[in-house]
Design a protein around this motif. Sequence first.
Motif, PDB file in Angstrom:
ATOM      1  N   LEU A  97      -0.558   0.134  -8.749  1.00  5.41           N
ATOM      2  CA  LEU A  97       0.007  -0.885  -7.851  1.00  5.41           C
ATOM      3  C   LEU A  97      -0.264  -0.595  -6.369  1.00  5.41           C
ATOM      4  CD1 LEU A  97       3.201  -1.382  -9.954  1.00  5.41           C
ATOM      5  CD2 LEU A  97       1.787  -3.293  -9.144  1.00  5.41           C
ATOM      6  N   LEU A  98      -0.390   0.700  -6.027  1.00  5.89           N
ATOM      7  CA  LEU A  98      -0.680   1.054  -4.629  1.00  5.89           C
ATOM      8  C   LEU A  98      -2.103   0.667  -4.234  1.00  5.89           C
ATOM      9  CD1 LEU A  98       1.066   4.548  -4.420  1.00  5.89           C
ATOM     10  CD2 LEU A  98       1.514   2.620  -2.878  1.00  5.89           C
ATOM     11  N   ARG A  99      -2.951   0.389  -5.246  1.00  9.85           N
ATOM     12  CA  ARG A  99      -4.331  -0.025  -4.957  1.00  9.85           C
ATOM     13  C   ARG A  99      -4.549  -1.503  -5.284  1.00  9.85           C
ATOM     14  NH1 ARG A  99      -7.417   5.056  -7.693  1.00  9.85           N
ATOM     15  NH2 ARG A  99      -5.645   5.015  -9.119  1.00  9.85           N
ATOM     16  N   GLU A 100      -3.444  -2.227  -5.458  1.00  9.65           N
ATOM     17  CA  GLU A 100      -3.485  -3.646  -5.813  1.00  9.65           C
ATOM     18  C   GLU A 100      -3.268  -4.503  -4.550  1.00  9.65           C
ATOM     19  OE1 GLU A 100      -3.907  -5.657  -8.598  1.00  9.65           O
ATOM     20  OE2 GLU A 100      -3.590  -7.160  -7.045  1.00  9.65           O
TER      21      GLU A 100
ATOM     22  N   ILE B  63      -6.293   6.410  -0.200  1.00  7.21           N
ATOM     23  CA  ILE B  63      -6.076   4.972   0.054  1.00  7.21           C
ATOM     24  C   ILE B  63      -6.150   4.706   1.559  1.00  7.21           C
ATOM     25  CG2 ILE B  63      -4.318   3.152   0.075  1.00  7.21           C
ATOM     26  CD1 ILE B  63      -3.401   4.126  -2.663  1.00  7.21           C
ATOM     27  N   ARG B  64      -5.539   5.584   2.331  1.00 10.62           N
ATOM     28  CA  ARG B  64      -5.496   5.386   3.795  1.00 10.62           C
ATOM     29  C   ARG B  64      -6.890   5.440   4.414  1.00 10.62           C
ATOM     30  NH1 ARG B  64      -0.205   5.403   5.215  1.00 10.62           N
ATOM     31  NH2 ARG B  64       1.234   6.874   4.208  1.00 10.62           N
ATOM     32  N   GLN B  65      -7.812   6.183   3.754  1.00 16.23           N
ATOM     33  CA  GLN B  65      -9.151   6.367   4.347  1.00 16.23           C
ATOM     34  C   GLN B  65     -10.221   5.494   3.713  1.00 16.23           C
ATOM     35  OE1 GLN B  65      -9.717  10.527   3.780  1.00 16.23           O
ATOM     36  NE2 GLN B  65      -8.177  11.094   5.300  1.00 16.23           N
ATOM     37  N   ASP B  66      -9.871   4.722   2.699  1.00 11.12           N
ATOM     38  CA  ASP B  66     -10.869   4.010   1.911  1.00 11.12           C
ATOM     39  C   ASP B  66     -11.286   2.696   2.571  1.00 11.12           C
ATOM     40  OD1 ASP B  66     -12.124   2.389  -0.176  1.00 11.12           O
ATOM     41  OD2 ASP B  66     -11.495   3.987  -1.521  1.00 11.12           O
TER      42      ASP B  66
ATOM     43  N   ALA C  23      -2.773  -0.095   4.961  1.00 10.89           N
ATOM     44  CA  ALA C  23      -2.206   1.203   4.582  1.00 10.89           C
ATOM     45  C   ALA C  23      -1.042   1.611   5.485  1.00 10.89           C
ATOM     46  CB  ALA C  23      -3.285   2.277   4.575  1.00 10.89           C
ATOM     47  N   ASP C  24      -0.934   0.959   6.665  1.00 13.28           N
ATOM     48  CA  ASP C  24       0.193   1.272   7.544  1.00 13.28           C
ATOM     49  C   ASP C  24       1.514   0.840   6.918  1.00 13.28           C
ATOM     50  OD1 ASP C  24      -1.717   2.135   9.268  1.00 13.28           O
ATOM     51  OD2 ASP C  24      -1.716   0.316  10.512  1.00 13.28           O
ATOM     52  N   LYS C  25       1.430  -0.026   5.909  1.00 13.98           N
ATOM     53  CA  LYS C  25       2.662  -0.473   5.233  1.00 13.98           C
ATOM     54  C   LYS C  25       3.224   0.590   4.285  1.00 13.98           C
ATOM     55  CE  LYS C  25       1.659  -5.428   5.316  1.00 13.98           C
ATOM     56  NZ  LYS C  25       1.583  -6.667   4.557  1.00 13.98           N
ATOM     57  N   ILE C  26       2.377   1.579   3.921  1.00 16.49           N
ATOM     58  CA  ILE C  26       2.810   2.587   2.933  1.00 16.49           C
ATOM     59  C   ILE C  26       3.673   3.656   3.590  1.00 16.49           C
ATOM     60  CG2 ILE C  26       2.064   4.320   1.242  1.00 16.49           C
ATOM     61  CD1 ILE C  26      -0.646   2.926   1.106  1.00 16.49           C
TER      62      ILE C  26
END
Length: 277
Positions: A141-144, A176-179, A191-194
């Motif tokens: 879900l973190l990559r959705e 995820i932050r760097q992708d 990714a700032d939302k994570i």
Amino acid sequence: MTEMKSVSEATAVKAPVLPDAQTVTEVKHWTDSLFSFKVSRPASLRFRSGEFVMIGLLGDNGKPLLRAYSIASPSWDEELEFYSIKVQNGPLTSKLQHIKPGDQIILRPKPVGTLVHDALLPGKRLWFFATGTGFAPFASLLREPQTYGDYDEVIITHTCREVAELEYGRQLIENIRQDELLAELMGEGFADKIRYYPTTTREDSPKMGRITTLLQDGTVFADLGIEGGIKPETDRAMVCGSLAFNLDIKEILEGFGLREGANSEPKEFVIEKAFVG
Ligand SMILES: Cc1cc2nc3c(=O)[nH]c(=O)nc-3n(C[C@H](O)[C@H](O)[C@H](O)COP(=O)(O)OP(=O)(O)OC[C@H]3O[C@@H](n4cnc5c(N)ncnc54)[C@H](O)[C@@H]3O)c2cc1C
Ligand SMILES: NC(=O)c1ccc[n+]([C@@H]2O[C@H](COP(=O)([O-])OP(=O)(O)OC[C@H]3O[C@@H](n4cnc5c(N)ncnc54)[C@H](OP(=O)(O)O)[C@@H]3O)[C@@H](O)[C@H]2O)c1
């Protein structure tokens, strides 16, 4: 007549039903009791990020030995990823932990599960609460993209006994932050939302304690700067851990006024067991 008989005999004898085999492409061992692996994806398999499937190996008796596994990869990925425990005397994982690239596993292509966006009503802040391998559905879900399209803030808490058990999740979030491909798919700055909130219970780390305790005494909200705690108007949650953990979190979330939802009846939170027993 003879010919008819032979045809009817041939149709009566069914071809052997081969299990749904998929090829292992990558294996990574994280600790003595945790590993992750990737397998080829059946062309026909469609799933919603957060769902689980049955996977396994052929048992000694020649029959499939299958267990439920959350798909850790997102629905758009070309391969399927899994994050697994190694139970030393476990019927499946005592063997599964030895798989290598090129080996085959069985994967039944019938995804199901409650940790899906469809089972939640719209909200502003999404909480993922995981213990141990319960992180797996959230790795999906973190990559959705929908996760970031639907919510302003995504808080992932992960509680493990020891620091090394957090590593799979920590690296996944860092990646995820760097992708760049994910940024393209989900929108720049997604990714700032994570907000990542890892805790340990049996080894020193920057944040010690069960997440349940840290929610009850308000530490989580103070650490994350959330005023007024969890609110049914804005907050949604997905939970995946042991039965005891799930029950404790359920009570806490209900205490905040959230109601448990399902695919057929979306509400404010959903729960799934990370394992049975
Ligand atoms: C919906 C669902 C999704 C699941 N997703 C995953 C997943 O993504 N990754 C995963 O590793 N397992 C997952 N499991 C557990 C998995 O189905 C198996 O139980 C696990 O692979 C061990 O299989 P086994 O045959 O070796 O031992 P089993 O006979 O299945 O289990 C033996 C004992 O080991 C313990 N145990 C089993 N699984 C775990 C676990 N994951 N974490 C901690 N203790 C455990 C329990 O005490 C259990 O009674 C899931 C279970 C369910 C119900
Ligand atoms: N992981 C290991 O190092 C290890 C080693 C040997 C055997 N095992 C066995 O493997 C199985 C699973 O171990 P696991 O560590 O993956 O899962 P687990 O026992 O469910 O614990 C995972 C994390 O969740 C926490 N937790 C457990 N119940 C909770 C609850 N009701 N509320 C809030 N937090 C809770 C634990 O804290 P607490 O530490 O406070 O319980 C721990 O930090 C168990 O049967 C265990 O006996 C695990």
